[in-house]
Design an enzyme around this catalytic site. Structure first.
Site, PDB file in Angstrom:
ATOM      1  N   CYS A   1       0.810  -1.222   0.000  1.00 38.52           N
ATOM      2  CA  CYS A   1       0.000   0.000   0.000  1.00 38.52           C
ATOM      3  C   CYS A   1       0.840   1.266   0.000  1.00 38.52           C
ATOM      4  CB  CYS A   1      -0.933   0.008   1.205  1.00 38.52           C
ATOM      5  SG  CYS A   1      -2.133  -1.341   1.191  1.00 38.52           S
TER       6      CYS A   1
ATOM      7  N   HIS B   1      -8.977   3.526  -2.347  1.00 35.75           N
ATOM      8  CA  HIS B   1      -7.588   3.107  -2.137  1.00 35.75           C
ATOM      9  C   HIS B   1      -7.109   2.316  -3.351  1.00 35.75           C
ATOM     10  CE1 HIS B   1      -3.957   1.670  -0.427  1.00 35.75           C
ATOM     11  NE2 HIS B   1      -4.430   0.728   0.393  1.00 35.75           N
TER      12      HIS B   1
ATOM     13  N   CYS C   1       0.170   2.046   6.337  1.00 33.31           N
ATOM     14  CA  CYS C   1       0.455   0.667   6.708  1.00 33.31           C
ATOM     15  C   CYS C   1       0.499  -0.187   5.441  1.00 33.31           C
ATOM     16  CB  CYS C   1      -0.586   0.126   7.679  1.00 33.31           C
ATOM     17  SG  CYS C   1      -2.272   0.074   7.017  1.00 33.31           S
TER      18      CYS C   1
END
Length: 393
Positions: free
Chosen positions: A84, A340, A370
């Site tokens: 990510c 996202h 994270c």
């Protein structure tokens, strides 16, 4: 950083479903250099983040994006995967190249079309992702289960997670209505970029498609849990699967002078940490502390924070551990409302954070993400126009 742009985020199987990720990347690249006022031929390198590197996203998407954009074939490119945090890592690498004196102008960013290349599809063939040398040492679990364990550890019930999610949508809607995203977004002309045989909608996407204006704790409470039968994490209090691209232009001091560029922000520090790979999502705490310390700053010195809303329990955990209040965190909403698109998120957050710093006249901002496998990235930015009077808030 002399320019930063992002596409509006498309909902899963929504407005951008007909557009490949490298086409989104190409579009963003051309808008970026136009915004900066510098020719593409002067770019030394292009570095993209992309997580699911298979199929349409498998051929070094940074390179396919720049070729699709019509940029000179002499420009090199690299695609990185730090999960990510991939496009935040791309920014780190670009900044390091400039600091090392090997580049003067570097584009860093990322793109991901999750409607077209399903998350996890690169793990579907050729064996398990984790071999016995890892699985004998650690319990390998999903990020969703890790988010549940974070909620266990920090004492978050379903209601507070849903409240956080509803507030993310409320803030994103308010920011949209106030025009706060206009300066950072570049509309996507779907009809020009989509696949030639695409039979879906071809209307341009001019604003984020992911925001749910009518959501509430009551509505969110009706959703089924995703990872435990009696759990708390749902599709409503987790980040949205989505499509998008975001890119920034990094410049050396020499390039700023040579091309008469206008700096927006300076990268004060970067950090990346490893964390417990089973609990997985606690890394933003350590990464934020490390980045702030490297910048010579306390959290009280930093006006705005962005902690990726992979799951509501992550930024809530971060606030509890750091003592930073909600008024300084994800002030215009986060990934729960905005989506996202994995490989684009780091650069999307950077773009949004820097534009908000400049809009409000604040000096320092910190972002943290994270990442799967027990990793986290963080970056501290300094607004170089902080002495100017704040815009209307």
């Amino acid at each position: 950083m002399v320019a930063a742009v992002r596409t509006p985020i498309g909902r899963f199987r929504g407005a951008l479903a007909g557009v490949r990720a490298d086409h989104l990347g190409a579009h963003a690249l051309n808008k970026l250099v136009a915004r900066a006022g510098v020719g593409a031929e002067h770019i030394d390198d292009v570095i993209f983040g992309c997580v699911t590197q298979i199929g349409e996203q498998s051929a070094n998407i940074a390179r396919t994006s720049l070729l699709g954009a019509g940029w000179p074939e002499s420009i090199p490119a690299m695609t990185v995967d730090r999960k990510c945090g991939s496009s935040e890592a791309a920014i780190h690498i670009g900044a390091a190249q400039i600091a090392a004196g090997v580049s003067d102008l570097v584009v860093a960013g990322g793109a991901e079309a999750m409607s077209r290349v399903p998350m996890g599809s690169n793990r579907a063939i050729h064996g398990e992702a984790f071999g016995w040398m890892v699985s004998d040492r650690y319990e390998t679990t999903s990020q969703g289960e890790a988010a549940e364990r974070i909620a266990d550890k920090y004492g978050f019930d379903r209601d507070v997670l849903d409240d956080f999610a509803a507030e993310s949508h409320r803030r994103a809607a308010a920011a949209t209505d106030a025009g706060r995203f206009v300066a950072e977004t570049v509309a996507v002309p779907v009809a020009e970029l989509c696949e030639k045989d695409w039979e879906g909608p071809r209307d341009p996407l001019e604003a984020d498609q992911t925001i749910r204006r009518d959501t509430s704790r009551e509505k969110l409470s009706t959703l089924k849990t995703s990872f435990r039968e009696q759990g708390r994490i749902t599709a409503g209090n987790a980040s949205q699967i989505s499509d998008g691209a975001a890119v920034v232009l990094l410049a050396s001091e020499a390039a700023v002078k040579r091309f008469n560029l206008t700096p927006l922000a300076r990268i004060r520090s970067v950090a990346v940490v490893g964390a417990d790979p089973t609990l997985m999502l606690e890394g933003p705490i350590a990464a934020s502390r490390k980045a702030a310390a490297l910048a010579g700053l306390a959290f009280d010195d930093i006006a705005l924070f962005e902690v990726n809303e992979a799951f509501a329990s992550v930024p809530m955990m971060w606030m509890q551990a750091t003592g930073v209040d909600a008024d300084r965190l994800n002030v215009n909403g986060g990934a729960i409302a905005l989506g996202h698109p994995l490989g684009a998120t780091g650069a999307r957050i950077a773009t949004s954070l820097i534009h908000e710093l400049r809009r409000t006249g604040q000096r320092y901002g910190l972002q943290a993400i994270c990442c799967a496998g027990g990793l986290a990235t963080a970056t501290v930015y300094e607004n170089l126009d902080a002495s100017a009077a704040p815009a209307v808030v």
